[in-house]
Structure formats: structure tokens, C-alpha cells
Design an enzyme around this catalytic site. Structure first.
Site, short mmCIF file in Angstrom:
data_model
loop_
_atom_site.label_atom_id
_atom_site.label_comp_id
_atom_site.label_asym_id
_atom_site.label_seq_id
_atom_site.Cartn_x
_atom_site.Cartn_y
_atom_site.Cartn_z
N ASP A 288 38.06 28.14 41.44
CA ASP A 288 38.78 29.03 40.53
C ASP A 288 39.35 28.15 39.42
O ASP A 288 40.40 27.54 39.59
CB ASP A 288 39.89 29.72 41.33
CG ASP A 288 40.72 30.67 40.48
OD1 ASP A 288 40.41 30.81 39.29
OD2 ASP A 288 41.68 31.25 41.03
N ASP A 545 37.39 39.50 44.55
CA ASP A 545 37.80 38.46 43.61
C ASP A 545 38.34 37.28 44.44
O ASP A 545 38.55 37.41 45.65
CB ASP A 545 38.89 39.08 42.72
CG ASP A 545 39.34 38.17 41.59
OD1 ASP A 545 38.65 37.19 41.30
OD2 ASP A 545 40.40 38.48 41.01
N ASP A 621 36.98 34.18 34.48
CA ASP A 621 38.04 34.32 33.48
C ASP A 621 37.71 33.61 32.18
O ASP A 621 38.13 32.48 31.94
CB ASP A 621 39.36 33.78 34.07
CG ASP A 621 39.80 34.60 35.26
OD1 ASP A 621 39.22 35.69 35.49
OD2 ASP A 621 40.73 34.16 35.97
N HIS A 679 36.99 43.89 30.50
CA HIS A 679 38.12 43.53 31.36
C HIS A 679 39.12 42.70 30.56
O HIS A 679 38.75 42.08 29.57
CB HIS A 679 37.60 42.74 32.57
CG HIS A 679 38.66 42.38 33.57
ND1 HIS A 679 39.66 43.25 33.94
CD2 HIS A 679 38.87 41.24 34.30
CE1 HIS A 679 40.44 42.66 34.84
NE2 HIS A 679 39.99 41.45 35.08
C1 NOJ Z 1 41.29 36.68 38.70
C2 NOJ Z 1 40.09 37.41 38.20
O1 NOJ Z 1 39.14 36.54 37.70
C3 NOJ Z 1 40.52 38.45 37.19
O2 NOJ Z 1 39.40 39.13 36.73
C4 NOJ Z 1 41.52 39.38 37.80
O3 NOJ Z 1 41.96 40.30 36.84
C5 NOJ Z 1 42.72 38.58 38.33
N1 NOJ Z 1 42.24 37.60 39.26
C6 NOJ Z 1 43.74 39.48 39.01
O4 NOJ Z 1 43.20 40.11 40.10
#
Ligand code: NOJ
Length: 957
Positions: A288, A545, A621, A679
Site C-alpha cells: 500500500d 480494499d 490511489d 473515485h
Molecule cells: C484506500 C483505497 O485505495 C481507496 O480507494 C479508499 O477510498 C480508501 N482506502 C478508503 O477506504
């Protein structure tokens, strides 16, 4: 990389510094590099890289003046140890000093794929070898190995080099695999040319399992028995157990795949003299990575150790099936063919891409895919790991997501606003805030007082809901999920094996279910059943996730490598597969919640080879910056190259606030991602399309409608992928395999073989974009039908309302053109058929339709038509996969009224006046309209009213 002057606020801080969480929205594109290891900080990677450097020097010294390839590799085949046992050649290979025999197995598959496995003949403790069960089709039990009689072994000694060659014929190609004894090396020759070469650089090194020396002797400096990173100590109960090997692609200059990285499509060098080379190998270790950096070989959320090499003559692949941390160095070289064992008379300079693969633990298990063409490579890969199955049809529509839609009212209002603005969408998403304190499978009852009513209301308008269900489980004895998992011992354990492994994630202190425990998997799957998942309906789907897994206070934001899984395996052995097993368990849960089953839809962030079987993936992200928009193209393509088709990037960019231009452009590109979802981070401004105002709203609406218009085409592409393994979106080289100038092209790409997309990804409103039209073919602007003849290069000036999308001459593309608010509502709509006439006057394409939800297609309940145009006649006939089963007949009946309401033929030069339609022996004549001249001439037959499930012909005259 831009520097960031603001304090970085990571996930950990979010938990404890909620008050300053808005800082997260201040985007400054600064990955915290020091959170993640470099190769030098990863002890085994460093050991292998240093070893490779030594080998390189020694080999160069040895090679001077020699006519036979010599490496300094210390590994040789033991005398008289080679035998052919059925489809497997077995050999004992040993290091000249270490004297620990390794059992090598080369297994030959019918398709020409060769599997190379190696480990100690008698490992001190078992190595993790279940990756094959978790990744391969039918757990690897039914791979189609070559029949023993079809392969032949020849042993010969030339110039003191003994080789064992296994050859077989496949179609027009000759495949042979030649293993040299001393030093050990292996060449895969496709049509007599060495294409994939193992250990020809001498980098093969296998760290055999050994007894730990007395502690004062244990070599801690090289990290063999213990390794520190920042404040963490990784204990290594088994000591060094890694292995590495060089794999050279001889005759190739381009390699692709091995996602997930934010690097270019044609993989850059990671060492050597190239000034653009990275200074680190590509890393595969699911992580991550907060605010990941572009153009970087750092590991990201997913790992697929599958690499494809392509040149103008052939395509080959290598699948390095290992679930542990893996690093891959890439270097290009041009070498003199003189000195090659196989072409001693030639002095031609041949290029090669040399790669060096290193994995921390497990068994060496690598598949060599000989192609020789791209379609062969994908067939071979799909045979190993299964292709992408047909997705639920709604999941190809538009997904509207943000962190977070606040409450029930918000959800329903976004839904009705989209309808009001005539923007089709299929799914609205709920992020972590919908839960009761991040306890997944629960609802925040103040915000969502009646989730069932909400789901039903969405369902009535043809929409679905997706909820996030993360893998960390809040430690709370009053929380049923935690309690049951805890009572049953379903959690991953600490290194000692006695306690449950604990870490921080969104809910604070958490545990993680151990998906390597089959009972735990079954249990978690059942939690998705409607009778378990409180207030869920069959209109609810799931988002997994943080399943790398993300552990905020863990080393590199993940689980400690010495944590223990079911069977006593260390997390290091299985890390890259962990996320996939959660994805699988979730998909299993959705599949089994209804009877008869319906196809699940699950989005996952972490992935491995095989994840394509369980649902979609997104690229994590990203940031609302133009550079991230651009980078999404090679990222999506690299995954498609590696067999992971159903993927997209967050439209709009997750972090930060895109301006109207960027967001518009992102939608215009996003409709071409196989998975199409907008998103945004919780601290960003709301950005639903209507909030942008005009003209942006119209541009975005047009883009989304274009996606919906082409849904039949997308679904047909997914059908093709499910049968052939072919990527859904394709780098140009896949479609134009001999056009060398396109081998590194990533500013344009193909959707299937019929549509070329050249996205505008620049911040200038009016951009000049060069389009290279490949091959001797006509290309038609998909909107205006203006035509261009390849090969040619043209510059276009595009404003924000325009996009550059071209249909390839010779294709037939089927659409549905009535505006509906969701794809479900289009299921009985009539079709429009576009024929884009090729230079030789012909065109062909396909249409695949089924109910989009169930597995009835497996019983034949589908319509699949081959559409071919030739001599000014379009004919539709059933594909060869169509079988006259009762399921087929039932489905045909349901679709009996669905017709073609328009036929558009583009590029027919002779003016035409009428269409003669023949269906079921009945002939009708219809007038047609013809406009334009020359190549862009467009001929429209309004309502030929032929039925989609029937055979028919339409002749234009
Ligand atoms: C990390 C994820 O990549 C993102 O898409 C999500 O909105 C956040 N976690 C919160 O759940």
C-alpha cells in the site's frame, strides 16, 4: 518527483490525528520512499545482485576468445543424473562447492510450454509449494502435458559441452529445449533460434536450506538469519532460502508486463549503461504505497510475475510462479552471435533483453511460453492460469464512487441526479464510512437507517450498490465477525504461532483472517451470504480494499514476513497471494449466495496471477494530476499484457482536486479502461459530473454515453478474452506485430482489434496530437467517419469537446444506441451494426450476447454471431461455439424480438440505393440513404429489422 513542503500525513496519522485529516487533500505527490525497501535494503535481493555482478565480471573474462559460451556459473549437472520420465526430464544439478544436489524437472506441455522446477533433492524443511494449487488451473492437476511418445531426447557432446535436447513439432514451429551440463544452462529454441535462455549469464544461485550456525557465526551482516528494517526485525527461522536466475530473451529489444509498476509499457532497463535506466530492479511485493510516484519500479498493490517479449517475428513469455517477494532486473544488450553454440558461423549483432529474477523463498517454478505469436502466448498463459471469465454485464458500465457517499439520502440523491442529467450509470459505491465503526458487514444505522430499502430503490431503476469490505477485522469482542473468527482460531498468527497477529488499520487494532486456512475461507465466504450479511440484498456487490494486506504499523505498511499462516507457513512465502485469496473467498461468497448462482462482481486492490478469475482490479490511489492520467495508460496496458484484463484507474484521480479540464479528459480516457469507475478521496471536493457545469457536463455525458453505446462491443471483447486469453485493451504492438516503430507506443492503444484510441492527456485545451495510422488499412473517425489511410501520420488539433478514436477498416462493430439510465435496461434494446469497410472491400466482426447475470451461457444460453461483409453483402451466422442446446433455444426465444434497427456501412465508394434483406427465406427490399463520397461515404439502412439470433444477409446495391 515533485518535492513536498507540507507535512506528510499517512494512514497511520489519519487514525490518530483525525483533526488534521484534511491535510490529506493537500496533494504534493511525495511517496515516502524511506518506508519501502530498496534492493540493497532487502538482504536476499542484495546478495543476488552482488553475486550477479561478480558473475558478469568472471564470465566476461572467461568468454574472451572462446567460441563456446562459457559462464562462470558454479552449477553443473551431475554425471549420469539425466533421465526422461514421461513428459519430464529430470536432472541433478549441483554447485561446485556447496555439494547440495538440486532436483531439476523440465516438464513439456502439449502447447510447447516448458515448466522448469528446482529445489533441493532433500530440503531440510519443506519449501512452500502450494502456489501451484492456488494459481494454476485445476490446482495444477490437469495441465496438458505432452504425451510421452511425442517428445524425443537427444544427448550429444560437442566441443566438450554435453547437451540434452528435447524437441517437438507444434504446428509449423519446431520447439526444442537444450540443456547444457556444465555449467548448467538451458536454451529454448523456437524454430532453431534460441529465444529464451536460462543461466547463460551464470546468475543462477540457489540458497539451499541449512542448519543455523552457532549464533556467533551466523552471518547477520548479509541478513541471512535476521534482517532489520527501520524499527522492525524480520526473524528468519529457515535462514537463507532465496534463489535467482537470469533469463535472457535473445533477439528481442522489448519486454512488457510484470505489473504492478507505474513504469512505461516497454520496460526500462534497471541497470547497465542506459542513461534512462532505473537504479533499482522492478519489485513485486504487494504494498500500500501512499501517493505513489510515477515512472518508478517500486512495488505497488499487485504482482504478476509474467513477462512477455516481442519482436517483429515472434512473441514469447515467461511466467515465474512465485508468491514471495520478487525482484527483476532488466538490461538490454547487443551481442555478437559468434560464440553462440547455435550459430557459430554468424557474426551478426543480435539484441537481447537480459533479465534477472530473484525470489525470497518457495520453489523455483517457471514456465517458458514459446508463442511463437502473440495469440499463442495468450492461449498458453490462459491454459496455465485460466482466462478472465465473463464478467457480470452491468460491471462494464459506469461506476460512481467516492469516499464517501455520506448517507442513504446522499446515495439516492446522487443516483437521481445522474438520471436527471441523463447520465447512465450502473453502480454506486459505499466506502468505509458506511459501516458501524469500520466493522465490515455492518451499517452505520444513523446514516443508513434502511439499507434494504435503499438497495431496492436502486434496483428498481436498474442500479446496483457496492460496499467496501476490507480484510482487517476490528478487535472487538462485541463484534460478531471478530468473535467468530477469534473463537475458531481463523486469524493469522504471530511468528511464535501461538497468538493472533495484530496490527493497525482503519478500525484501529485489528486481526486478519488467514485465507490459507480452508475453514476460515469457507467461513468468510459465507459472511457474504444474504442471511449472514445483515441488510444485504442480491443487489449488493463487494469491494476488497487494503488486502495487500495494508498494516499501518507494519514493516513497509504490511504484515511481518515472519507472521504465521495455516500449515505453519511464513507470511514471506505467501505474501503476494494473500490479497488474491481474499478476493477469491469474496467472489465465492457472492457466487454461492443465490441458487442458481449468479456471477459475482468483486473489485480488489491487491492481486496476483490468477486474480483475473475473481473480478476486477483498480490501480489504487492515484492523484488528480495530468501525469497520473498519462501514466494510467501504460499501467492498464501492462496489466492487460500480463493477463489481468478487467482493470482501470480511478477516474478523476483519487488524491487532490482535478480541475474541469482534467476531469473531462479523464472521463474521455476512462471510458476506454476495461473497468470504468470514478473515485475520490474523502477530503476532496465533490465532483459528480453535473457539479462541473457546462460545457464540461455535456462532454462527460457524451463520453459516458459512448461507453454505453459500445457496451455490446465491450462484452463481446470480454467473451473473446474468456475463450482466448487475449487482452481486452491492447498495446499497438499486439495488433501490429511487425511495425517495429509501434513497439514502445503508449500514447495510443487498441480496444480489441477494431478501435484505436489516441487520448488527449495534456493540460492545453487545444492540443495538437500526432496520430500514427498503422498498416495498409483504412481508419475511420468513429464519430465523423472521416477516413485516413495507413500507414500515415497526421496531426489533429483537438479541443475539449473532441477525442481521437478511430475504427479500423475491416471491422464490424455492434452497438446499442438508445439512451437508458443503466445497462440492465438496455438488455432487450435493438442493435446498430457498423461495417467499416477495409481496403479490400471486406470487414468482419462478432457479437456476443447472453443474459449478463447467470452461468446459463455455460449451457449454451447465448447468441454469438459472426458478422462478415464482402461483395457489398453483410451476413450474420452463428459462431462455431454456438450449440443447439435447450438452454440455447430458450434464450433464443427470450431474445426473439431483438432486432438490428440500423446498419451503417462506412467506406463503400459506389453510390447505392437499396438494401435487399434475406431472413428465413423471406426477401425484402429497403431504401437506404447514402451520403459522402470516396472513403468516408456512409450508407445507412434504417431498420433492416433482422433478428439478432437468426441467420440473415443484407445486400447493398
Ligand atoms: C484506500 C483505497 O485505495 C481507496 O480507494 C479508499 O477510498 C480508501 N482506502 C478508503 O477506504
Amino acid at each position: 518527483m515533485k518535492s513536498c513542503s507540507k507535512p506528510r500525513v499517512g494512514y497511520i496519522s489519519v487514525l490518530y490525528l483525525a483533526a488534521v485529516s484534511s491535510l490529506l487533500a493537500q496533494v504534493c505527490s511525495a511517496v515516502k520512499r524511506e518506508d519501502f525497501k530498496t534492493c540493497e535494503q532487502s538482504a536476499f535481493c542484495n546478495r543476488h545482485r552482488v553475486f550477479a555482478e561478480t558473475m558478469l565480471k568472471n564470465t566476461q573474462a572467461l568468454d574472451k576468445g572462446s567460441t563456446i559460451p562459457k559462464t562462470a556459473s558454479p552449477y553443473s549437472v551431475l554425471e549420469n543424473s539425466v533421465s526422461l520420465d514421461g513428459h519430464t526430464l529430470v536432472a541433478s544439478v549441483q554447485h561446485s562447492e556447496e555439494k547440495v544436489p538440486l532436483r531439476f524437472e523440465l516438464s513439456f506441455m502439449e502447447s510447447g510450454v516448458v515448466r522448469v522446477r528446482a529445489q533441493e533433492e532433500e530440503p531440510l524443511v519443506p519449501r512452500f509449494d502450494d502456489t501451484q494449487k492456488l494459481v494454476l488451473r485445476d490446482e495444477g492437476t490437469a495441465l496438458p502435458y505432452a504425451s510421452p511418445g511425442s517428445i524425443e531426447l537427444v544427448t550429444e557432446t560437442i566441443d566438450q559441452v554435453t547437451t540434452h535436447t528435447v524437441s517437438y513439432l507444434k504446428g509449423n514451429s519446431t520447439f526444442s529445449v537444450r540443456m547444457a551440463e556444465s555449467p548448467w544452462s538451458l536454451d529454448y529454441l523456437v524454430d532453431n533460434k534460441p529465444s529464451i535462455r536460462l543461466n547463460t549469464k551464470g546468475f543462477f544461485r540457489f540458497e539451499y536450506l541449512r542448519q543455523k550456525p552457532a549464533s556467533d557465526e551466523a552471518d547477520t551482516a548479509s541478513g541471512e538469519w535476521e534482517e532489520k528494517f527501520k524499527t522492525w526485525t524480520d526473524t528468519k527461522p529457515n535462514g537463507p532460502e532465496s534463489f535467482g536466475m537470469d533469463i535472457s530473451f535473445s533477439g528481442f529489444e522489448h519486454v512488457y508486463g510484470i505489473p504492478e509498476h507505474s513504469s512505461p509499457l516497454s520496460l526500462k532497463d534497471t541497470r547497465g549503461g542506459d542513461k534512462n535506466a532505473y537504479d533499482q530492479p522492478y519489485r513485486l511485493y504487494n504494498l500500500d504505497v501512499f501517493e505513489y510516484e510515477l515512472d518508478n519500479p517500486m512495488a505497488l498493490y499487485g504482482s504478476i510475475p509474467f513477462m512477455v517479449a516481442h519482436n517483429a517475428d515472434s512473441t514469447v513469455g515467461v511466467f515465474w510462479m512465485n508468491a514471495a517477494e520478487t525482484w527483476i532486473d532488466v538490461t538490454r544488450e547487443k551481442s555478437n552471435a559468434l560464440g553462440s553454440l547455435f550459430s557459430r558461423s554468424s557474426t551478426k549483432q543480435i539484441p537481447a533483453v537480459n533479465t534477472h529474477w530473484v525470489s525470497e523463498s518457495g520453489v523455483l517454478d517457471v514456465f517458458l511460453l514459446p508463442g511463437p505469436n502473440t495469440a499463442d502466448v495468450y492461449r498458453q498463459y490462459a491454459e496455465l492460469v485460466e482466462p478472465t471469465p465473463l464478467p457480470r454485464s452491468f460491471s462494464l458500465g459506469y461506476h460512481q464512487c467516492r469516499w464517501n457517499y455520506i448517507d442513504q439520502e446522499d446515495v439516492l440523491s446522487v443516483s437521481s441526479k445522474l438520471e436527471e442529467h441523463k447520465i447512465p450509470y450502473d453502480v454506486i459505491w459505499l466506502d468505509i464510512e458506511h459501516t458501524d465503526g469500520k466493522r465490515y458487514f455492518t451499517w452505520d444505522s444513523a446514516k443508513f437507517p434502511d439499507p434494504v430499502a435503499m438497495q431496492n430503490e436502486l434496483a428498481q431503476a436498474g442500479h446496483k450498490l457496492v460496499n467496501v469490505v476490507d480484510p482487517h477485522i476490528k478487535r472487538d469482542s462485541a463484534y460478531r465477525i471478530w468473535k467468530e473468527a477469534s473463537d475458531n482460531g481463523y486469524f493469522v498468527k504471530t511468528r511464535e504461532g501461538s497468538e493472533d497477529f495484530q496490527g493497525w488499520c482503519w478500525p484501529g487494532d485489528s486481526n486478519w483472517v488467514d485465507y490459507f486456512n480452508p475453514d476460515a475461507c469457507k467461513w468468510i465466504s459465507e459472511q457474504f451470504h444474504i442471511d449472514h450479511y445483515n441488510q444485504s440484498t442480491d443487489n449488493l456487490f463487494v469491494w476488497n480494499d487494503m488486502n495487500e494486506p495494508s498494516v499501518f504499523n507494519g514493516p513497509e505498511i504490511t504484515m511481518d514476513k515472519d507472521a504465521r499462516h495455516h500449515g505453519g507457513w511464513e507470511h514471506r512465502d505467501v505474501h503476494n497471494i494473500f490479497g488474491m485469496l481474499y478476493h477469491k473467498a469474496t467472489a465465492d461468497g457472492l457466487r454461492t449466495r443465490e441458487s442458481p448462482s449468479k456471477r459475482p462482481f468483486v473489485l480488489s486492490r491487491a492481486y496476483f496471477a490468477g486474480s483475473q478469475r475473481y473480478g476486477a482490479i483498480w490501480t489504487g490511489d492515484n492523484t488528480a494530476e495530468w501525469s497520473h492520467l498519462q501514466a494510467s495508460i501504460p499501467m492498464v496496458l501492462s496489466n492487460n499484457v500480463a493477463g489481468l484484463h478487467f482493470i482501470g484507474a480511478d477516474v478523476g484521480g483519487f488524491f487532490g482536486n482535478p480541475d474541469q479540464k482534467l476531469l473531462t479528459r479523464w472521463y474521455q480516457l476512462g471510458i476506454w479502461y476495461p473497468f470504468f469507475r470514478a473515485h475520490a478521496h474523502i477530503d476532496t471536493k465533490r465532483r459528480e459530473p453535473w457539479l462541473l457545469g457546462e460545457p464540461y457536463l455535456s462532454y462527460i455525458r457524451d463520453a459516458i454515453r459512448e461507453r454505453y453505446r459500445l457496451l455490446p462491443f465491450w462484452y463481446t471483447l470480454f467473451r473473446e478474452a474468456s475463450i482466448t486469453g487475449m487482452p481486452v485493451v491492447r498495446p499497438m504492438w499486439i495488433e501490429f506485430p511487425s511495425e517495429t516503430k509501434l513497439f514502445a507506443e503508449q500514447d495510443a492503444f487498441m480496444v480489441g482489434s477494431a478501435i484505436m484510441v489516441v487520448p488527449a492527456t495534456d493540460s492545453n485545451t487545444n492540443q495538437a496530437i500526432d496520430v500514427v495510422f498503422p498498416s495498409q488499412e483504412n481508419w475511420y473517425d468513429i464519430k465523423t467517419h472521416a477516413s485516413y489511410i495507413g500507414p500515415t501520420k497526421r496531426q489533429f488539433s483537438v479541443d475539449l469537446s473532441s477525442t481521437l478514436v478511430f475504427a479500423r477498416g475491416g471491422s464490424v462493430v455492434v452497438t446499442r444506441e438508445r439512451h437508458r439510465s443503466s445497462s440492465d435496461l438496455m438488455k432487450r434494446d435493438p442493435f446498430t451494426v457498423y461495417v467499416y469497410v477495409g481496403r479490400n472491400g471486406t470487414a468482419s466482426g462478432r457479437l456476443y450476447v447472453d443474459d449478463g447475470d447467470t452461468y446459463d451461457y455455460e449451457q449454451g444460453a447465448f447468441i454469438e454471431r459472426e458478422l462478415s461483409f464482402s461483395g457489398a453483402k453483410l451476413t450474420s451466422r452463428a459462431s462455431t461455439l454456438t450449440k443447439d442446446t435447450s438452454a440455447y433455444r430458450d434464450y433464443l426465444k427470450k431474445m426473439a424480438k431483438v432486432r438490428v434497427e440500423r446498419l451503417v456501412v462506412v467506406g463503400l465508394r459506389n453510390p447505392l440505393t437499396k438494401a435487399t434483406v434475406v431472413e428465413n427465406g423471406v426477401t425484402r427490399e429497403i431504401e437506404l440513404s447514402y451520403k459522402g463520397a470516396a472513403n468516408d461515404a456512409e450508407c445507412v439502412v434504417r431498420d433492416p429489422a433482422v433478428h439478432i439470433g437468426e441467420d440473415w444477409g443484407i445486400t447493398l446495391s
